[in-house]
Scaffold this motif. Structure first.
Motif, mmCIF file in Angstrom:
data_model
loop_
_atom_site.group_PDB
_atom_site.id
_atom_site.type_symbol
_atom_site.label_atom_id
_atom_site.label_comp_id
_atom_site.label_asym_id
_atom_site.label_seq_id
_atom_site.Cartn_x
_atom_site.Cartn_y
_atom_site.Cartn_z
ATOM 1 N N LEU A 211 -0.591 70.965 -2.245
ATOM 2 C CA LEU A 211 0.710 71.621 -2.407
ATOM 3 C C LEU A 211 1.879 70.638 -2.282
ATOM 4 N N GLY A 212 1.583 69.358 -2.266
ATOM 5 C CA GLY A 212 2.638 68.347 -2.232
ATOM 6 C C GLY A 212 3.294 68.162 -0.881
ATOM 7 N N GLY A 213 2.594 68.493 0.179
ATOM 8 C CA GLY A 213 3.138 68.284 1.510
ATOM 9 C C GLY A 213 3.830 69.487 2.098
ATOM 10 N N GLY A 214 4.078 70.488 1.298
ATOM 11 C CA GLY A 214 4.644 71.739 1.781
ATOM 12 C C GLY A 214 5.921 71.586 2.570
ATOM 13 N N ALA A 215 6.005 72.326 3.660
ATOM 14 C CA ALA A 215 7.208 72.336 4.496
ATOM 15 C C ALA A 215 7.471 70.976 5.125
ATOM 16 N N ASN A 216 6.403 70.208 5.381
ATOM 17 C CA ASN A 216 6.589 68.873 5.960
ATOM 18 C C ASN A 216 7.449 67.995 5.050
ATOM 19 N N ALA A 217 7.228 68.074 3.754
ATOM 20 C CA ALA A 217 8.005 67.269 2.806
ATOM 21 C C ALA A 217 9.466 67.706 2.799
ATOM 22 N N GLY A 218 9.706 68.998 2.843
ATOM 23 C CA GLY A 218 11.070 69.499 2.878
ATOM 24 C C GLY A 218 11.807 69.072 4.132
ATOM 25 N N GLN A 219 11.122 69.130 5.258
ATOM 26 C CA GLN A 219 11.725 68.721 6.529
ATOM 27 C C GLN A 219 12.054 67.229 6.509
ATOM 28 N N LEU A 220 11.113 66.407 6.040
ATOM 29 C CA LEU A 220 11.345 64.965 5.987
ATOM 30 C C LEU A 220 12.502 64.641 5.053
ATOM 31 N N ARG A 221 12.541 65.284 3.912
ATOM 32 C CA ARG A 221 13.633 65.047 2.954
ATOM 33 C C ARG A 221 14.993 65.345 3.590
ATOM 34 N N GLN A 222 15.082 66.477 4.284
ATOM 35 C CA GLN A 222 16.337 66.862 4.926
ATOM 36 C C GLN A 222 16.730 65.861 6.009
ATOM 37 N N GLU A 223 15.779 65.418 6.785
ATOM 38 C CA GLU A 223 16.063 64.449 7.852
ATOM 39 C C GLU A 223 16.492 63.099 7.276
ATOM 40 N N LEU A 224 15.877 62.680 6.189
ATOM 41 C CA LEU A 224 16.296 61.431 5.533
ATOM 42 C C LEU A 224 17.735 61.541 5.029
ATOM 43 N N LEU A 225 18.052 62.670 4.417
ATOM 44 C CA LEU A 225 19.408 62.876 3.925
ATOM 45 C C LEU A 225 20.425 62.927 5.067
ATOM 46 N N ASN A 226 20.047 63.548 6.185
ATOM 47 C CA ASN A 226 20.939 63.592 7.353
ATOM 48 C C ASN A 226 21.194 62.192 7.897
ATOM 49 N N ALA A 227 20.152 61.391 8.012
ATOM 50 C CA ALA A 227 20.308 60.020 8.506
ATOM 51 C C ALA A 227 21.210 59.219 7.575
ATOM 52 N N GLN A 228 21.019 59.393 6.288
ATOM 53 C CA GLN A 228 21.841 58.684 5.306
ATOM 54 C C GLN A 228 23.295 59.137 5.395
ATOM 55 N N ARG A 229 23.516 60.422 5.532
ATOM 56 C CA ARG A 229 24.869 60.969 5.638
ATOM 57 C C ARG A 229 25.592 60.427 6.869
ATOM 58 N N LEU A 230 24.850 60.218 7.960
ATOM 59 C CA LEU A 230 25.427 59.683 9.191
ATOM 60 C C LEU A 230 25.637 58.170 9.132
ATOM 61 N N GLY A 231 25.137 57.544 8.063
ATOM 62 C CA GLY A 231 25.289 56.102 7.918
ATOM 63 C C GLY A 231 24.288 55.297 8.725
ATOM 64 N N ASP A 232 23.194 55.937 9.127
ATOM 65 C CA ASP A 232 22.176 55.257 9.918
ATOM 66 C C ASP A 232 21.160 54.580 9.009
ATOM 67 N N SER A 233 20.685 53.434 9.445
ATOM 68 C CA SER A 233 19.815 52.651 8.567
ATOM 69 C C SER A 233 18.358 52.639 9.006
ATOM 70 N N GLY A 234 18.018 53.308 10.092
ATOM 71 C CA GLY A 234 16.638 53.290 10.570
ATOM 72 C C GLY A 234 16.011 54.664 10.593
ATOM 73 N N PHE A 235 14.750 54.716 10.153
ATOM 74 C CA PHE A 235 14.042 55.985 10.123
ATOM 75 C C PHE A 235 12.554 55.726 10.346
ATOM 76 N N LEU A 236 11.967 56.419 11.305
ATOM 77 C CA LEU A 236 10.548 56.292 11.622
ATOM 78 C C LEU A 236 9.806 57.539 11.168
ATOM 79 N N ILE A 237 8.749 57.323 10.390
ATOM 80 C CA ILE A 237 7.857 58.415 9.983
ATOM 81 C C ILE A 237 6.526 58.180 10.675
#
Length: 147
Positions: A66-92
């Protein structure tokens, strides 16, 4: 036949019980690497993180289809939030299964994450595919072996 099935089940369960690094050790390793990547004098250090949830062997297979389901949506949103805040580090922190690839591929699809350092904690089996998805989104990829 019963012995073969029992042996396969024992092997599968033994593989699931293999201990690797703790989440704390993984986070410390990623945070140290991220701090080292920052320019001298940087006074703001934030490292966002998301853990990909495992749903067991069968659940992970279904979620992968199913392409990662809700996990993919959550990760996408968190990546966008980090980018919006101007942060350059992200751990998966991966689930140590093929679901990692599906989640990261679908979360990063179509994103432009220039200037972001993405630290993927997982297994070598998924490393290259996750690297490809992260680099396709124009972020820098860093691997942390969880073993």
């Amino acid at each position: 036949m019963k012995r073969l099935v029992a042996l396969a089940l024992i092997t599968l369960l033994a593989g699931c019980a293999t201990q690797g690094k703790s989440e704390s050790q993984i986070f410390d390793e990623a945070a140290t690497a991220h701090v080292m990547s920052l320019p001298a004098g940087a006074n703001k250090v934030r490292l966002h993180s998301v853990k990909i949830a495992s749903h067991g062997v069968i659940g992970d297979m279904l979620a992968t289809v199913l392409g990662g389901g809700a996990n993919a949506g959550q990760l996408r949103q968190e990546l966008l939030n980090a980018q919006r805040l101007g942060d350059s580090g992200f751990l998966i922190i991966g689930a140590r299964s093929s679901i990692d690839v599906a989640v990261v591929e679908n979360a990063c699809e179509g994103l432009g994450l220039q200037g972001m350092n993405i630290y993927y904690a997982g297994t070598e089996a998924q490393q290259d595919k996750v690297r490809h998805a992260v680099e396709k989104a124009q972020a820098r990829f860093h691997f942390i072996n969880t073993q």
